[in-house]
Motif scaffolding. Structure first.
Motif, PDB file in Angstrom:
ATOM      1  N   SER A   1       7.302   1.833  12.024  1.00 16.67           N
ATOM      2  CA  SER A   1       7.577   0.852  13.063  1.00 16.67           C
ATOM      3  C   SER A   1       7.964  -0.448  12.362  1.00 16.67           C
ATOM      4  O   SER A   1       7.232  -0.942  11.515  1.00 16.67           O
ATOM      5  CB  SER A   1       6.336   0.656  13.944  1.00 16.67           C
ATOM      6  OG  SER A   1       6.616  -0.257  14.981  1.00 16.67           O
ATOM      7  N   PRO A   2       9.159  -0.989  12.677  1.00 10.93           N
ATOM      8  CA  PRO A   2       9.678  -2.105  11.894  1.00 10.93           C
ATOM      9  C   PRO A   2       8.994  -3.435  12.185  1.00 10.93           C
ATOM     10  O   PRO A   2       8.274  -3.581  13.166  1.00 10.93           O
ATOM     11  CB  PRO A   2      11.151  -2.158  12.283  1.00 10.93           C
ATOM     12  CG  PRO A   2      11.190  -1.582  13.650  1.00 10.93           C
ATOM     13  CD  PRO A   2      10.088  -0.588  13.740  1.00 10.93           C
ATOM     14  N   GLY A   3       9.257  -4.404  11.319  1.00 10.62           N
ATOM     15  CA  GLY A   3       8.688  -5.728  11.452  1.00 10.62           C
ATOM     16  C   GLY A   3       7.903  -6.072  10.197  1.00 10.62           C
ATOM     17  O   GLY A   3       7.594  -5.193   9.404  1.00 10.62           O
ATOM     18  N   ILE A   4       7.610  -7.356  10.041  1.00  9.46           N
ATOM     19  CA  ILE A   4       6.896  -7.811   8.851  1.00  9.46           C
ATOM     20  C   ILE A   4       5.730  -8.705   9.274  1.00  9.46           C
ATOM     21  O   ILE A   4       5.896  -9.575  10.128  1.00  9.46           O
ATOM     22  CB  ILE A   4       7.849  -8.592   7.917  1.00  9.46           C
ATOM     23  CG1 ILE A   4       8.902  -7.642   7.348  1.00  9.46           C
ATOM     24  CG2 ILE A   4       7.078  -9.274   6.785  1.00  9.46           C
ATOM     25  CD1 ILE A   4      10.108  -8.321   6.769  1.00  9.46           C
ATOM     26  N   SER A   5       4.543  -8.482   8.717  1.00 10.88           N
ATOM     27  CA  SER A   5       3.404  -9.352   9.017  1.00 10.88           C
ATOM     28  C   SER A   5       2.626  -9.650   7.748  1.00 10.88           C
ATOM     29  O   SER A   5       2.606  -8.849   6.821  1.00 10.88           O
ATOM     30  CB  SER A   5       2.424  -8.689   9.981  1.00 10.88           C
ATOM     31  OG  SER A   5       3.022  -8.372  11.192  1.00 10.88           O
ATOM     32  N   VAL A   6       1.972 -10.807   7.764  1.00 11.22           N
ATOM     33  CA  VAL A   6       1.040 -11.165   6.706  1.00 11.22           C
ATOM     34  C   VAL A   6      -0.277 -11.494   7.411  1.00 11.22           C
ATOM     35  O   VAL A   6      -0.302 -12.324   8.309  1.00 11.22           O
ATOM     36  CB  VAL A   6       1.514 -12.419   5.934  1.00 11.22           C
ATOM     37  CG1 VAL A   6       0.561 -12.720   4.786  1.00 11.22           C
ATOM     38  CG2 VAL A   6       2.935 -12.235   5.424  1.00 11.22           C
TER      39      VAL A   6
ATOM     40  N   GLN B   1       4.286  -0.957  21.016  1.00  9.86           N
ATOM     41  CA  GLN B   1       3.844  -2.346  21.061  1.00  9.86           C
ATOM     42  C   GLN B   1       4.736  -3.263  20.235  1.00  9.86           C
ATOM     43  O   GLN B   1       4.544  -4.464  20.231  1.00  9.86           O
ATOM     44  CB  GLN B   1       2.414  -2.457  20.511  1.00  9.86           C
ATOM     45  CG  GLN B   1       1.405  -1.609  21.225  1.00  9.86           C
ATOM     46  CD  GLN B   1       1.118  -2.141  22.611  1.00  9.86           C
ATOM     47  OE1 GLN B   1       1.027  -3.350  22.792  1.00  9.86           O
ATOM     48  NE2 GLN B   1       1.001  -1.277  23.581  1.00  9.86           N
ATOM     49  N   GLY B   2       5.667  -2.682  19.490  1.00 13.91           N
ATOM     50  CA  GLY B   2       6.510  -3.494  18.620  1.00 13.91           C
ATOM     51  C   GLY B   2       5.724  -4.105  17.475  1.00 13.91           C
ATOM     52  O   GLY B   2       5.989  -5.222  17.051  1.00 13.91           O
ATOM     53  N   ILE B   3       4.710  -3.385  17.000  1.00 17.61           N
ATOM     54  CA  ILE B   3       3.895  -3.861  15.885  1.00 17.61           C
ATOM     55  C   ILE B   3       4.305  -3.087  14.631  1.00 17.61           C
ATOM     56  O   ILE B   3       4.434  -1.879  14.690  1.00 17.61           O
ATOM     57  CB  ILE B   3       2.389  -3.586  16.171  1.00 17.61           C
ATOM     58  CG1 ILE B   3       1.945  -4.374  17.392  1.00 17.61           C
ATOM     59  CG2 ILE B   3       1.531  -3.933  14.961  1.00 17.61           C
ATOM     60  CD1 ILE B   3       0.569  -3.962  17.894  1.00 17.61           C
ATOM     61  N   PRO B   4       4.529  -3.785  13.499  1.00 17.71           N
ATOM     62  CA  PRO B   4       4.917  -3.055  12.304  1.00 17.71           C
ATOM     63  C   PRO B   4       3.852  -2.049  11.859  1.00 17.71           C
ATOM     64  O   PRO B   4       2.654  -2.321  12.014  1.00 17.71           O
ATOM     65  CB  PRO B   4       5.105  -4.137  11.231  1.00 17.71           C
ATOM     66  CG  PRO B   4       4.583  -5.394  11.796  1.00 17.71           C
ATOM     67  CD  PRO B   4       4.502  -5.241  13.276  1.00 17.71           C
ATOM     68  N   ALA B   5       4.293  -0.923  11.334  1.00 19.17           N
ATOM     69  CA  ALA B   5       3.338   0.086  10.865  1.00 19.17           C
ATOM     70  C   ALA B   5       3.907   0.841   9.680  1.00 19.17           C
ATOM     71  O   ALA B   5       5.088   1.148   9.640  1.00 19.17           O
ATOM     72  CB  ALA B   5       2.997   1.075  11.985  1.00 19.17           C
ATOM     73  N   VAL B   6       3.025   1.096   8.713  1.00 20.06           N
ATOM     74  CA  VAL B   6       3.370   1.928   7.567  1.00 20.06           C
ATOM     75  C   VAL B   6       2.270   2.978   7.439  1.00 20.06           C
ATOM     76  O   VAL B   6       1.091   2.636   7.434  1.00 20.06           O
ATOM     77  CB  VAL B   6       3.472   1.099   6.270  1.00 20.06           C
ATOM     78  CG1 VAL B   6       3.747   2.006   5.074  1.00 20.06           C
ATOM     79  CG2 VAL B   6       4.561   0.041   6.382  1.00 20.06           C
ATOM     80  N   VAL B   7       2.647   4.257   7.368  1.00 21.62           N
ATOM     81  CA  VAL B   7       1.649   5.317   7.270  1.00 21.62           C
ATOM     82  C   VAL B   7       1.891   6.149   6.013  1.00 21.62           C
ATOM     83  O   VAL B   7       2.834   5.878   5.269  1.00 21.62           O
ATOM     84  CB  VAL B   7       1.647   6.216   8.527  1.00 21.62           C
ATOM     85  CG1 VAL B   7       1.419   5.398   9.782  1.00 21.62           C
ATOM     86  CG2 VAL B   7       2.958   6.998   8.632  1.00 21.62           C
TER      87      VAL B   7
ATOM     88  N   GLY C   1       7.240  -3.134   7.652  1.00 25.59           N
ATOM     89  CA  GLY C   1       7.524  -1.907   8.398  1.00 25.59           C
ATOM     90  C   GLY C   1       8.990  -1.508   8.352  1.00 25.59           C
ATOM     91  O   GLY C   1       9.375  -0.497   8.914  1.00 25.59           O
ATOM     92  N   ASN C   2       9.822  -2.310   7.705  1.00 30.91           N
ATOM     93  CA  ASN C   2      11.231  -1.936   7.560  1.00 30.91           C
ATOM     94  C   ASN C   2      11.423  -1.070   6.320  1.00 30.91           C
ATOM     95  O   ASN C   2      12.184  -0.117   6.324  1.00 30.91           O
ATOM     96  CB  ASN C   2      12.124  -3.171   7.456  1.00 30.91           C
ATOM     97  CG  ASN C   2      11.954  -4.089   8.655  1.00 30.91           C
ATOM     98  OD1 ASN C   2      11.462  -3.671   9.693  1.00 30.91           O
ATOM     99  ND2 ASN C   2      12.335  -5.333   8.508  1.00 30.91           N
TER     100      ASN C   2
END
Lengths: 103, 579
Positions: free
Chosen positions: B10-15, B199-205, B224-225
């Motif tokens: 799921s794309p996006g970036i968060s810190v 939810q449009g929340i970044p995710a990496v699995v 998540g990109n």
């Protein structure tokens, strides 16, 4: 005084929770610092948790180091414990061919 | 600073700070303490040990009989582990020297041991991680007794780190506080991935051991990109990613705004259709918001989440009718159940050695005709309420398709007998995801209304690669000449028979391959809703003439990596936002 001895773990499950606890109990009775070494990885024998992280299964070769005034007695006590297969019932090498029950 | 690579779902970036859901269950609220409190904090730690030991002692006494001879020593061992002087000394040193809170110090010290055990090859010892987690949990519980923070009432944004997330766990989440999901296991279709995308929340699995590598409270970055997770980043990296995160949000918003209501048409006027893949009915409105012209793949697996029984006709029907009504005149392609016998016990599933080559999807349906009929009946009935089409997964031969169609005809006859209305012209298609089906596309196309290429399985089966397996994941190459030839031949067969060929695999939503697929003549792209704007943007930036040239060049290439690099480079040149 510093002594070393190479031993083999012979009980079926190796140094799992109960044997680790027996070793730590024994090590804590002496003043000497006792170290278990497996493949260059050293742990303090007074610590159950460290002993577990050795992941020493059956037939693992371990070097035991004992340093201190009562090094000899301490080393002997630990070696006896290992050689007795931690006094576990039906758990040693000898009984193995009776069937491996697994976990 | 440590960088880990997983599967971007799921794309996006968060810190944000990490919240570890696995062994802690609650967050460590404070990492550092004041120097003047060191003594007090050590006492608190020692009290927690005493309390924990006492609890275990009570358990031992109360359940002495029930625990039996074998289990009692385990409880005693846990008691000794809690009092392990060596560990205690390390924790106290961490409190004194680093001014760590006892909670954080315990977590750090014990995590080192679980990590060491994790790398042991003997499963008996890796299982001991549970023993350590158990005492950690007990200690933390007693330490945090009063200041314990439930996951339900988080006070600041966090990135959730877990081995895996269960549906029940995700239900209790305060989603406004979750800035990202990071898990050890899982893939694109795992529960975490679905929730995150919705939810449009970044995710990496698929990060293997991330839940052991990170301690609660650590700052982490999730991208998540690209599928990267950075543990303990330095100031500069934080700055860089915060900026990237902001510009990504802006870029995404702008794209949605810019493309709203615009058709997916090339610069020289060739129109293609962009559909969404949907896992849950709740995603349909989201899909429409992102500009989906319909639902190219409506997965029905979620209906089968009660392993003991198959869903009833009513349960199927209610869902299908609802989405049909929601989508009005837009097409919805409903795929019949696509689970393997490993996931479903209905009909008594045996443990299979090789589930991906086993009794799954249409094979399972044909062997369990009752539950298959139930689903078909519900789909047919719902076809009265909107533009519904039907699709069979995992067809590998002509006879399988004929068997499935025969059952469908039976169900139709029964409905007619019962005077229950349904769309007589319901379109029926199949997934092309097994190489054998791709190779006999000329035979199959005559008996269906459309194809939909499922690239995930097609690639996995054609290249014999499980991309969840680290050792071979790099061999999973969508641009492999064999894969491109299979795809091209399927699209060509469709064109020859004037039937529509769609693609609903991940490849159709991956911007790297958009121009290639366009040039190969793909008319319908179906993808995860959130990537629709990106793909649309690329389509609107090229001409069909260009795309044909590019795809011809890709088809002539002998090297998958070169092809992918070339496509990426070309696309970034015409749409500079992508890189």
């Amino acid at each position: 005084m510093q002594l070393e001895k190479d031993v083999k773990i012979t009980n079926k499950l190796g140094i799992h929770v109960r044997p680790a606890s027996r070793i730590a109990d024994t090590a804590n009775k002496f003043k000497s610092k006792i170290t278990f070494i497996k493949d260059g990885f050293e742990v303090n024998a007074r610590s159950i948790i460290e002993l577990l992280t050795l992941a020493a299964g059956q037939n693992t070769a371990i070097k035991i180091k004992s340093e201190g005034e009562d090094a000899e007695a301490a080393l002997q006590a630990i070696v006896n414990l290992i050689e007795s297969n931690f006094e576990e019932k039906n758990n040693g090498n000898k009984k193995r061919d009776r069937g491996f029950t697994g976990d | 600073m440590e960088i880990k690579k997983g599967i971007a779902v799921s794309p996006g970036i968060s810190v944000a700070r990490a919240f570890i859901l696995d062994s802690e269950e609650y967050r460590i609220p404070l990492r550092y303490i004041d120097a003047k409190d060191i003594g007090k904090e050590i006492t608190r730690y020692e009290d927690a040990i005493h309390l924990s030991v006492k609890e275990l002692d009570n358990i031992r006494k109360r359940f002495a009989r029930r625990l039996g001879e074998d289990a009692a020593p385990i409880v005693e061992a846990h008691m000794k582990m809690l009092q392990d002087e060596h560990v205690k000394a390390q924790v106290i040193e961490n409190i004194k020297k680093n001014k760590y809170s006892p909670e954080y110090a315990i977590s750090r010290v014990l995590r080192r041991y679980t990590k060491a055990l994790y790398s042991a090859h003997d499963t008996f010892f890796t299982n001991r991680i549970q023993d350590i987690n158990d005492i950690e949990r007990r200690l933390l519980k007693n330490l945090l007794e009063e200041r314990r923070e439930e996951l339900g009432d988080l006070k600041e944004p966090v990135i959730l780190v877990a081995h895996d997330l269960s549906p029940t766990q995700t239900i209790t989440l305060d989603r406004s506080k979750i800035k990202g999901f990071v898990t050890d296991v899982g893939g694109k279709t795992s529960h975490t991935a679905i929730i995150a995308r919705m939810q449009g929340i970044p995710a990496v699995v698929g990060l293997n051991s991330i839940s052991l590598d990170v301690s609660g409270g650590d700052t982490i970055i999730i991208d998540g990109n690209s599928g990267l997770v950075i543990i303990d980043p330095d100031e500069e990296t934080i700055k860089k990613y915060s900026a990237m995160g902001k510009s990504y949000v802006v870029f995404e918003k702008k794209l949605i705004q810019e493309l709203k209501g615009q058709p997916a048409v090339t610069k020289d006027g060739h129109k293609v259709t962009l559909f969404a893949n949907v896992e849950l009915p709740q995603e349909v409105p989201l899909a429409l918001k992102y500009g989906a012209e319909g639902i190219g793949l409506f997965r029905t697996e979620f209906l089968y989440n009660t392993p003991q029984r198959a869903p009833t006709e009513r349960e199927h029907f209610d869902v299908y009718k609802k989405i049909a009504v929601q989508s009005r005149d837009r097409q919805i392609v409903i795929r019949t159940m696509d689970l393997g016998a490993d996931k479903i016990q209905v009909g008594g599933g045996n443990k299979e050695k090789n589930p991906f080559l086993g009794c799954r999807a249409i094979r399972f349906s044909l062997l369990n005709p009752d539950s298959f009929r139930t689903q078909l009946r519900a789909i047919l009935r719902a076809s009265e309420y909107g533009y519904i089409s039907l699709m069979f997964p995992m067809i590998s031969s002509l006879s399988e398709l004929r068997d499935a169609k025969e059952i469908l005809e039976d169900v139709k006859d029964k409905l007619t007998q019962d005077k229950i209305p349904f769309n007589q012209k319901l379109k029926v298609g199949i997934m092309i995801e097994v190489p054998s089906a791709a190779m006999i596309a000329d035979l199959l196309i005559k008996e269906v209304d459309f194809f939909s290429i499922g690239t995930n399985d097609l690639i996995q089966y054609a290249l014999a690669v499980d991309r969840g397996n680290e050792c071979v994941a790099s061999l999973y190459q969508p641009a492999h000449p064999a894969v491109l030839r299979l795809i091209k031949s399927v699209i060509d067969e469709g064109a020859r028979h004037h039937k529509n060929v769609a693609m609903c695999g991940e490849m159709s939503g991956d911007w790297v391959y958009t121009i290639l697929l366009l040039g190969l003549g793909l008319k319908t792209f179906s993808m995860s809703p959130i990537v629709i704007p990106e793909v649309k943007k690329i389509i609107r930036s090229v001409t069909m003439v260009e795309a044909k040239k590019i795809s011809a060049k890709a088809m002539a290439s002998q090297n998958a990596q070169e092809t992918a690099d070339f496509l990426k480079e070309y696309t970034s040149r015409i749409v500079p936002q992508f890189s």
